[in-house]
Design a protein around this motif. Structure first.
Motif, PDB file in Angstrom:
ATOM      1  N   GLU A   1       0.584  -1.208  -0.031  1.00 35.00           N
ATOM      2  CA  GLU A   1       0.034   0.022  -0.049  1.00 35.00           C
ATOM      3  C   GLU A   1       0.897   1.209   0.139  1.00 35.00           C
ATOM      4  OE1 GLU A   1      -2.536  -0.426   3.141  1.00 35.00           O
ATOM      5  OE2 GLU A   1      -3.731  -1.930   2.466  1.00 35.00           O
ATOM      6  N   LEU A   2       1.992   1.193   0.941  1.00 32.64           N
ATOM      7  CA  LEU A   2       2.757   2.379   0.823  1.00 32.64           C
ATOM      8  C   LEU A   2       3.555   2.579  -0.325  1.00 32.64           C
ATOM      9  CD1 LEU A   2       4.315   1.970   4.623  1.00 32.64           C
ATOM     10  CD2 LEU A   2       2.680   3.765   3.438  1.00 32.64           C
ATOM     11  N   CYS A   3       3.822   1.571  -1.202  1.00 30.89           N
ATOM     12  CA  CYS A   3       4.515   1.626  -2.550  1.00 30.89           C
ATOM     13  C   CYS A   3       3.568   2.078  -3.558  1.00 30.89           C
ATOM     14  CB  CYS A   3       5.029   0.341  -2.793  1.00 30.89           C
ATOM     15  SG  CYS A   3       6.512  -0.042  -1.715  1.00 30.89           S
ATOM     16  N   GLY A   4       2.223   2.468  -2.984  1.00 29.80           N
ATOM     17  CA  GLY A   4       1.350   2.712  -4.297  1.00 29.80           C
ATOM     18  C   GLY A   4       0.822   1.603  -5.081  1.00 29.80           C
ATOM     19  N   VAL A   5       0.602   0.401  -4.511  1.00 29.48           N
ATOM     20  CA  VAL A   5       0.001  -0.748  -5.188  1.00 29.48           C
ATOM     21  C   VAL A   5      -1.602  -0.595  -4.757  1.00 29.48           C
ATOM     22  CG1 VAL A   5      -0.234  -2.967  -5.634  1.00 29.48           C
ATOM     23  CG2 VAL A   5       2.022  -2.141  -5.210  1.00 29.48           C
ATOM     24  N   ALA A   6      -2.396  -0.446  -5.515  1.00 28.29           N
ATOM     25  CA  ALA A   6      -3.889  -0.421  -5.066  1.00 28.29           C
ATOM     26  C   ALA A   6      -4.456  -1.591  -4.854  1.00 28.29           C
ATOM     27  CB  ALA A   6      -4.676   0.457  -6.378  1.00 28.29           C
ATOM     28  N   LEU A   7      -4.572  -2.027  -3.798  1.00 32.80           N
ATOM     29  CA  LEU A   7      -5.082  -3.543  -3.378  1.00 32.80           C
ATOM     30  C   LEU A   7      -6.523  -3.513  -3.056  1.00 32.80           C
ATOM     31  CD1 LEU A   7      -2.356  -4.462  -0.775  1.00 32.80           C
ATOM     32  CD2 LEU A   7      -2.579  -5.254  -2.854  1.00 32.80           C
ATOM     33  N   ASP A   8      -7.162  -4.701  -3.484  1.00 34.81           N
ATOM     34  CA  ASP A   8      -8.530  -5.097  -2.898  1.00 34.81           C
ATOM     35  C   ASP A   8      -8.309  -5.471  -1.528  1.00 34.81           C
ATOM     36  OD1 ASP A   8     -11.046  -5.989  -2.366  1.00 34.81           O
ATOM     37  OD2 ASP A   8     -11.249  -6.868  -4.254  1.00 34.81           O
ATOM     38  N   LEU A   9      -8.853  -4.642  -0.376  1.00 33.81           N
ATOM     39  CA  LEU A   9      -8.794  -5.108   0.595  1.00 33.81           C
ATOM     40  C   LEU A   9      -9.101  -6.215   1.279  1.00 33.81           C
ATOM     41  CD1 LEU A   9      -8.794  -1.461   2.351  1.00 33.81           C
ATOM     42  CD2 LEU A   9      -6.819  -2.783   1.546  1.00 33.81           C
ATOM     43  N   GLU A  10     -10.155  -6.608   0.758  1.00 28.45           N
ATOM     44  CA  GLU A  10     -11.008  -7.747   1.102  1.00 28.45           C
ATOM     45  C   GLU A  10     -10.305  -8.915   0.508  1.00 28.45           C
ATOM     46  OE1 GLU A  10     -13.479  -7.645   3.081  1.00 28.45           O
ATOM     47  OE2 GLU A  10     -13.252  -5.317   3.077  1.00 28.45           O
ATOM     48  N   CYS A  11      -9.406  -8.854  -0.530  1.00 33.34           N
ATOM     49  CA  CYS A  11      -8.710 -10.022  -0.911  1.00 33.34           C
ATOM     50  C   CYS A  11      -7.277 -10.317  -0.739  1.00 33.34           C
ATOM     51  CB  CYS A  11      -8.978  -9.965  -2.650  1.00 33.34           C
ATOM     52  SG  CYS A  11     -10.779 -10.030  -2.781  1.00 33.34           S
ATOM     53  N   ALA A  12      -7.012 -10.316   0.394  1.00 34.41           N
ATOM     54  CA  ALA A  12      -5.494 -10.683   1.070  1.00 34.41           C
ATOM     55  C   ALA A  12      -5.622 -12.042   1.848  1.00 34.41           C
ATOM     56  CB  ALA A  12      -5.227  -9.720   1.950  1.00 34.41           C
ATOM     57  N   GLU A  13      -4.941 -13.057   1.517  1.00 32.79           N
ATOM     58  CA  GLU A  13      -5.278 -14.411   1.918  1.00 32.79           C
ATOM     59  C   GLU A  13      -3.713 -15.010   2.311  1.00 32.79           C
ATOM     60  OE1 GLU A  13      -7.087 -16.588  -1.016  1.00 32.79           O
ATOM     61  OE2 GLU A  13      -9.021 -15.635  -0.760  1.00 32.79           O
ATOM     62  N   HIS A  14      -3.641 -15.730   3.302  1.00 32.38           N
ATOM     63  CA  HIS A  14      -2.703 -16.764   3.827  1.00 32.38           C
ATOM     64  C   HIS A  14      -3.256 -18.075   3.665  1.00 32.38           C
ATOM     65  CE1 HIS A  14       0.937 -18.141   5.343  1.00 32.38           C
ATOM     66  NE2 HIS A  14       0.490 -18.071   6.703  1.00 32.38           N
ATOM     67  N   ASP A  15      -3.195 -18.753   2.486  1.00 33.33           N
ATOM     68  CA  ASP A  15      -3.888 -19.752   2.274  1.00 33.33           C
ATOM     69  C   ASP A  15      -3.067 -21.151   2.593  1.00 33.33           C
ATOM     70  OD1 ASP A  15      -2.469 -19.467   0.009  1.00 33.33           O
ATOM     71  OD2 ASP A  15      -4.188 -19.588  -1.080  1.00 33.33           O
ATOM     72  N   GLU A  16      -1.768 -21.065   2.483  1.00 33.09           N
ATOM     73  CA  GLU A  16      -0.758 -22.274   2.886  1.00 33.09           C
ATOM     74  C   GLU A  16      -0.002 -21.618   3.825  1.00 33.09           C
ATOM     75  OE1 GLU A  16       0.779 -24.129  -0.481  1.00 33.09           O
ATOM     76  OE2 GLU A  16      -0.611 -23.344  -1.906  1.00 33.09           O
ATOM     77  N   CYS A  17       0.294 -22.647   4.708  1.00 33.89           N
ATOM     78  CA  CYS A  17       0.958 -22.021   6.002  1.00 33.89           C
ATOM     79  C   CYS A  17       1.753 -23.282   6.547  1.00 33.89           C
ATOM     80  CB  CYS A  17       0.084 -21.526   6.907  1.00 33.89           C
ATOM     81  SG  CYS A  17       1.049 -21.009   8.643  1.00 33.89           S
ATOM     82  N   CYS A  18       3.281 -23.024   6.935  1.00 38.21           N
ATOM     83  CA  CYS A  18       4.052 -24.117   7.716  1.00 38.21           C
ATOM     84  C   CYS A  18       3.282 -24.408   8.955  1.00 38.21           C
ATOM     85  CB  CYS A  18       5.285 -23.606   7.739  1.00 38.21           C
ATOM     86  SG  CYS A  18       6.225 -23.356   6.449  1.00 38.21           S
ATOM     87  N   ALA A  19       2.545 -23.621   9.714  1.00 38.08           N
ATOM     88  CA  ALA A  19       2.040 -24.011  10.855  1.00 38.08           C
ATOM     89  C   ALA A  19       0.949 -24.925  10.535  1.00 38.08           C
ATOM     90  CB  ALA A  19       1.381 -22.648  11.596  1.00 38.08           C
ATOM     91  N   LEU A  20       0.322 -25.045   9.692  1.00 37.13           N
ATOM     92  CA  LEU A  20      -0.674 -26.031   9.276  1.00 37.13           C
ATOM     93  C   LEU A  20      -0.222 -27.179   8.512  1.00 37.13           C
ATOM     94  CD1 LEU A  20      -3.459 -23.661   8.037  1.00 37.13           C
ATOM     95  CD2 LEU A  20      -3.096 -24.592  10.310  1.00 37.13           C
ATOM     96  N   GLY A  21       0.911 -27.397   8.479  1.00 40.59           N
ATOM     97  CA  GLY A  21       1.784 -28.659   7.850  1.00 40.59           C
ATOM     98  C   GLY A  21       2.003 -28.561   6.187  1.00 40.59           C
TER      99      GLY A  21
END
Length: 395
Positions: free
Chosen positions: A171-191
């Motif tokens: 956001e600070l770099c000027g990338v216009a993000l869709d705030l509703e579409c930020a995901e962390h769908d794969e995680c080492c904590a989940l295996g």
């Protein structure tokens, strides 16, 4: 003992066997808690930690390395103790840290980069504070996909903090993000084998992008801050061992050395002219031992040239400031001052007392007095008044 200082190359190689993070991250946590909930909240949090952790947390240094387990425990404690187990606080921590790490001038420069170039820099930023882990990034349609592999940490709270950090950085770099579409769908904590973060940006029409860039160019940066930003990216972020900036001096168009950082070694020095058309305004020299980061720097040169052009055309105050720093570099060479002596000379010329200089630099007053005596001896002056006269009139 949990705290470790891996400043030497040998110690760093030994540290790579463990997962470590710089103390700067912990200091960001402390600032977040104190600014959000007050100093008492941080003290209350420390009191709830094990004695071994408390002894480390009360004396954290920003550039020392600390066990990742301590980072994980204090992050989780903030969520559990101060926010009743709400993991959304971890993402807020990440956003706060991004704002502290990316100072204003660095944000301005990075706003002129393409999204792909910002992602190329992610590994450079990451390795400043992390002992392991590698980012792989790709663009899939309107999705920015960032994969973190080789990071031997399985902690959902830390991952939420990383999500917030990357999101706010973009956001600070000027990338216009869709705030509703930020995901962390794969995680080492989940295996999973890697941690994967996905962000979706909003499409902008070409005229909108042109208008946005024109608006950014109209915000003229002050010259000294601009050069500090250039050096921060080239020397600190891109890890070039030696960086020197040059600026046009006088009507002759000759370039004068403005700032230099690091020590020249045996690598090849690459020079980049900062010019628009035939108007040569400055130059950036970097020493590189390989070509891996030169493409990144090369892509930035046109934007830096435009910003330097605007800075040189700004107010009389900027011209005076440029003259001051050119003279400061000249004094450093003529009087053979060390870097510390040059820093103190600058503060002396700005009118600070010995007490104020000592407080700003974290040194004792007696140490500052010794430095001032050396500066007067090297400049062959008797007092501050004579020093100022020689600096501005005779140098």
């Amino acid at each position: 003992m949990a705290r470790r200082d891996y400043s030497s190359d040998v110690a760093m190689r030994e540290a790579m066997a463990a997962v470590l993070r710089k103390g700067r991250s912990i200091l960001n946590l402390k600032a977040f808690v104190e600014e959000s909930l007050g100093v008492d909240a941080w003290n209350r949090l420390l009191a709830a930690q094990p004695q071994t952790d408390r002894s480390v947390l009360v004396s954290v240094q920003p550039d020392c390395w600390y066990d990742m387990e301590i980072h994980a425990r204090i992050n989780r404690a903030i969520c559990d103790v101060l926010y009743d187990g709400n993991l959304a606080a971890a993402e807020s921590l990440g956003r706060f840290s991004a704002e502290r790490d990316m100072f204003v001038m660095c944000r301005r420069i990075m706003k002129f980069m393409s999204t792909s170039l910002i992602f190329q820099l992610m590994n450079v930023y990451w390795r400043q504070d992390e002992s392991c882990g590698l980012w792989h990034t790709r663009l899939v349609g309107h999705d920015l996909v960032a994969t973190l592999s080789g990071w031997r940490v399985a902690d959902s709270v830390l991952c939420r903090r990383i999500l917030g950090y990357i999101r706010r950085t973009l956001e600070l770099c000027g990338v216009a993000l869709d705030l509703e579409c930020a995901e962390h769908d794969e995680c080492c904590a989940l295996g999973d084998r890697s941690c994967v973060f996905r962000f979706r940006w909003q499409h902008q029409s070409e005229p909108a992008l042109v208008s946005e860039y024109a608006d950014k160019f109209s915000r003229v940066p002050e010259l000294d801050s601009l050069f500090r930003s250039i050096v921060d990216i080239a020397h600190v972020r891109l890890s070039f061992p030696y960086v020197e900036t040059w600026v046009q001096s006088g009507s002759s168009g000759e370039l004068t050395s403005y700032q230099s950082f690091g020590v020249k070694r045996s690598g090849i020095v690459h020079s980049y002219l900062l010019q628009i058309g035939n108007n040569r305004m400055g130059r950036l020299d970097v020493e590189a031992h390989d070509d891996s980061r030169l493409d990144v720097l090369g892509d930035m040169i046109p934007w830096l040239a435009q910003m330097l052009h605007d800075a040189l055309l700004s107010s009389e105050q900027t011209t005076t400031l440029r003259s001051f720093h050119l003279r400061l570099r000249l004094a450093q060479r003529a009087w053979k001052l060390t870097l510390r002596e040059t820093d103190i000379l600058e503060l002396l010329l700005r009118g600070l007392t010995n007490e104020a200089i000592a407080k700003r630099l974290g040194l004792s007053i007696s140490t500052i007095e010794q430095y001032v005596t050396r500066i007067l001896d090297k400049s062959d002056t008797r007092n501050r008044s004579t020093l100022c006269w020689v600096f501005w009139i005779e140098l």
